[in-house]
Motif scaffolding. Structure first.
Motif, PDB file in Angstrom:
ATOM      1  N   PRO A  40       0.819  -1.215   0.000  1.00  0.00           N
ATOM      2  CA  PRO A  40       0.000   0.000   0.000  1.00  0.00           C
ATOM      3  C   PRO A  40       0.854   1.267   0.000  1.00  0.00           C
ATOM      4  O   PRO A  40       2.001   1.274   0.446  1.00  0.00           O
ATOM      5  N   ILE A  41       0.272   2.335  -0.514  1.00  0.00           N
ATOM      6  CA  ILE A  41       0.894   3.655  -0.473  1.00  0.00           C
ATOM      7  C   ILE A  41       0.218   4.459   0.626  1.00  0.00           C
ATOM      8  O   ILE A  41      -0.986   4.689   0.585  1.00  0.00           O
ATOM      9  N   SER A  42       0.991   4.866   1.603  1.00  0.00           N
ATOM     10  CA  SER A  42       0.464   5.658   2.708  1.00  0.00           C
ATOM     11  C   SER A  42       0.547   7.144   2.345  1.00  0.00           C
ATOM     12  O   SER A  42       1.579   7.618   1.865  1.00  0.00           O
ATOM     13  N   VAL A  43      -0.538   7.854   2.553  1.00  0.00           N
ATOM     14  CA  VAL A  43      -0.590   9.291   2.291  1.00  0.00           C
ATOM     15  C   VAL A  43      -0.683  10.005   3.638  1.00  0.00           C
ATOM     16  O   VAL A  43      -1.637   9.824   4.388  1.00  0.00           O
ATOM     17  N   LEU A  44       0.346  10.802   3.941  1.00  0.00           N
ATOM     18  CA  LEU A  44       0.441  11.459   5.234  1.00  0.00           C
ATOM     19  C   LEU A  44       0.387  12.970   5.076  1.00  0.00           C
ATOM     20  O   LEU A  44       0.835  13.527   4.062  1.00  0.00           O
ATOM     21  N   SER A  45      -0.160  13.619   6.073  1.00  0.00           N
ATOM     22  CA  SER A  45      -0.214  15.081   6.084  1.00  0.00           C
ATOM     23  C   SER A  45       1.127  15.635   6.558  1.00  0.00           C
ATOM     24  O   SER A  45       1.744  15.103   7.488  1.00  0.00           O
ATOM     25  N   ASP A  46       1.577  16.702   5.934  1.00  0.00           N
ATOM     26  CA  ASP A  46       2.871  17.289   6.258  1.00  0.00           C
ATOM     27  C   ASP A  46       2.747  18.813   6.158  1.00  0.00           C
ATOM     28  O   ASP A  46       1.785  19.336   5.592  1.00  0.00           O
ATOM     29  N   VAL A  47       3.724  19.514   6.707  1.00  0.00           N
ATOM     30  CA  VAL A  47       3.748  20.979   6.650  1.00  0.00           C
ATOM     31  C   VAL A  47       5.057  21.411   5.988  1.00  0.00           C
ATOM     32  O   VAL A  47       6.144  21.077   6.477  1.00  0.00           O
ATOM     33  N   ALA A  48       4.939  22.114   4.882  1.00  0.00           N
ATOM     34  CA  ALA A  48       6.116  22.666   4.208  1.00  0.00           C
ATOM     35  C   ALA A  48       6.396  24.058   4.775  1.00  0.00           C
ATOM     36  O   ALA A  48       5.469  24.859   4.953  1.00  0.00           O
ATOM     37  N   THR A  49       7.657  24.348   5.068  1.00  0.00           N
ATOM     38  CA  THR A  49       8.013  25.639   5.671  1.00  0.00           C
ATOM     39  C   THR A  49       9.181  26.276   4.938  1.00  0.00           C
ATOM     40  O   THR A  49      10.009  25.586   4.334  1.00  0.00           O
ATOM     41  N   GLY A 169       5.305  -6.024  -7.693  1.00  0.00           N
ATOM     42  CA  GLY A 169       4.582  -4.755  -7.686  1.00  0.00           C
ATOM     43  C   GLY A 169       5.134  -3.706  -6.742  1.00  0.00           C
ATOM     44  O   GLY A 169       4.682  -2.559  -6.763  1.00  0.00           O
ATOM     45  N   CYS A 170       6.132  -4.062  -5.937  1.00  0.00           N
ATOM     46  CA  CYS A 170       6.646  -3.119  -4.947  1.00  0.00           C
ATOM     47  C   CYS A 170       7.343  -1.933  -5.620  1.00  0.00           C
ATOM     48  O   CYS A 170       7.130  -0.778  -5.248  1.00  0.00           O
ATOM     49  N   ALA A 171       8.162  -2.204  -6.628  1.00  0.00           N
ATOM     50  CA  ALA A 171       8.874  -1.123  -7.311  1.00  0.00           C
ATOM     51  C   ALA A 171       7.893  -0.189  -8.012  1.00  0.00           C
ATOM     52  O   ALA A 171       8.075   1.037  -8.003  1.00  0.00           O
ATOM     53  N   THR A 172       6.849  -0.751  -8.606  1.00  0.00           N
ATOM     54  CA  THR A 172       5.852   0.079  -9.280  1.00  0.00           C
ATOM     55  C   THR A 172       5.156   1.006  -8.298  1.00  0.00           C
ATOM     56  O   THR A 172       4.937   2.196  -8.585  1.00  0.00           O
ATOM     57  N   GLN A 173       4.805   0.492  -7.129  1.00  0.00           N
ATOM     58  CA  GLN A 173       4.151   1.311  -6.119  1.00  0.00           C
ATOM     59  C   GLN A 173       5.064   2.429  -5.623  1.00  0.00           C
ATOM     60  O   GLN A 173       4.631   3.559  -5.401  1.00  0.00           O
ATOM     61  N   ASN A 174       6.350   2.115  -5.438  1.00  0.00           N
ATOM     62  CA  ASN A 174       7.297   3.139  -5.000  1.00  0.00           C
ATOM     63  C   ASN A 174       7.503   4.209  -6.073  1.00  0.00           C
ATOM     64  O   ASN A 174       7.622   5.392  -5.759  1.00  0.00           O
ATOM     65  N   ASN A 175       7.547   3.791  -7.342  1.00  0.00           N
ATOM     66  CA  ASN A 175       7.683   4.768  -8.415  1.00  0.00           C
ATOM     67  C   ASN A 175       6.454   5.669  -8.491  1.00  0.00           C
ATOM     68  O   ASN A 175       6.569   6.882  -8.715  1.00  0.00           O
ATOM     69  N   LEU A 176       5.271   5.077  -8.310  1.00  0.00           N
ATOM     70  CA  LEU A 176       4.046   5.870  -8.336  1.00  0.00           C
ATOM     71  C   LEU A 176       4.036   6.885  -7.194  1.00  0.00           C
ATOM     72  O   LEU A 176       3.666   8.046  -7.384  1.00  0.00           O
ATOM     73  N   ALA A 177       4.458   6.451  -6.010  1.00  0.00           N
ATOM     74  CA  ALA A 177       4.484   7.363  -4.861  1.00  0.00           C
ATOM     75  C   ALA A 177       5.456   8.515  -5.087  1.00  0.00           C
ATOM     76  O   ALA A 177       5.224   9.635  -4.639  1.00  0.00           O
ATOM     77  N   ALA A 178       6.551   8.255  -5.812  1.00  0.00           N
ATOM     78  CA  ALA A 178       7.553   9.292  -6.050  1.00  0.00           C
ATOM     79  C   ALA A 178       7.140  10.246  -7.173  1.00  0.00           C
ATOM     80  O   ALA A 178       7.535  11.419  -7.173  1.00  0.00           O
ATOM     81  N   MET A 179       6.337   9.769  -8.124  1.00  0.00           N
ATOM     82  CA  MET A 179       6.034  10.571  -9.311  1.00  0.00           C
ATOM     83  C   MET A 179       4.731  11.349  -9.217  1.00  0.00           C
ATOM     84  O   MET A 179       4.566  12.350  -9.933  1.00  0.00           O
TER      85      MET A 179
END
Length: 230
Positions: A40-49, A169-179
């Motif tokens: 799974p791809i985890s989507v987390l909330s973050d604060v850019a400063t 499928g792990c590499a595909t998921q990581n590429n999707l999360a990065a792109m």
């Protein structure tokens, strides 16, 4: 007759065992493999400063600060959610200078498409000894993170169950999360933009008059790489 019945019972037992084996092979975990569930791809909330140091007496933004603010504004427009908050120091020797620089920050943001309606302001308590307390720009964003790859615990030379390996499928998921441009899109779909009424009216008018409704094509739209063979 007894031997025949025993033989029949043996066949029934063997058949039942075969069915149970097939049931295990075609189980939900194997037959319905879902890479989004396994990796799974985890989507987390973050604060850019962005911190902008302001020495006492500084009249405005430096050239380097303007570049930094411009880049920060671009990131906000691409991945920002909610307002872009500007925090100004209070109680520090440079509080007055920070207030003066704030106008330059607003102008720099407006030049990059961040209007005043998207801004929020808040003071923060700074130390009396901090002569260069920063002006802090921040906004909420989302980041995507996939599971770690590299699980080679399963031997691929003898896999009688014929199921995907742990890394599948792990590499595909990581590429999707990065792109992905904005990981918030993985949480919910974006709202549709308003329809182009002018274009819609143009197409309908051409349709009523029996004209082609397609957009005019140029030589650049032919798809030909070269005209050598023409």
């Amino acid at each position: 007759m007894n031997i025949s019945r025993s033989f029949q019972k043996a066949l029934l037992v063997a058949f039942a065992l075969g069915l149970s084996a097939c049931g295990g092979f075609n189980g939900a975990d194997q037959a319905q493999y879902d890479v989004s569930r396994v990796h799974p791809i985890s989507v987390l909330s973050d604060v850019a400063t962005l911190n902008i140091d302001i020495p006492p007496g500084q009249p405005g933004l430096t050239a380097a600060d303007r570049v930094a603010v411009a880049g920060f504004a671009g990131d906000y427009r691409a991945r920002g959610h909610g307002p872009l908050t500007i925090s100004t120091p209070s109680g520090s020797p440079n509080a007055g200078s920070a207030t003066a620089v704030l106008a330059d920050v607003r102008d720099a943001l407006a030049e990059r498409g961040v209007s005043g309606d998207a801004l929020a302001y808040t003071p923060y308590s700074a130390s009396a000894g901090d002569r260069s307390a920063p002006l802090i720009l921040s906004f909420k964003r989302y980041v995507a993170q996939a599971s770690n790859c590299g699980d080679w615990s399963k031997s691929l030379t003898a896999d009688y169950a014929n199921v995907p390996p742990p890394n599948f499928g792990c590499a595909t998921q990581n590429n999707l999360a990065a792109m992905i441009a904005d990981p918030a899109d993985l949480l919910k779909a974006r709202e549709m933009t308003p329809a182009d009424a002018d274009r819609r009216n143009t197409v309908l008018e051409k349709y009523r008059q029996g004209e082609s409704t397609a957009t005019a094509r140029s030589d650049q739209d032919s798809g030909a790489v070269s005209k050598v063979d023409q």
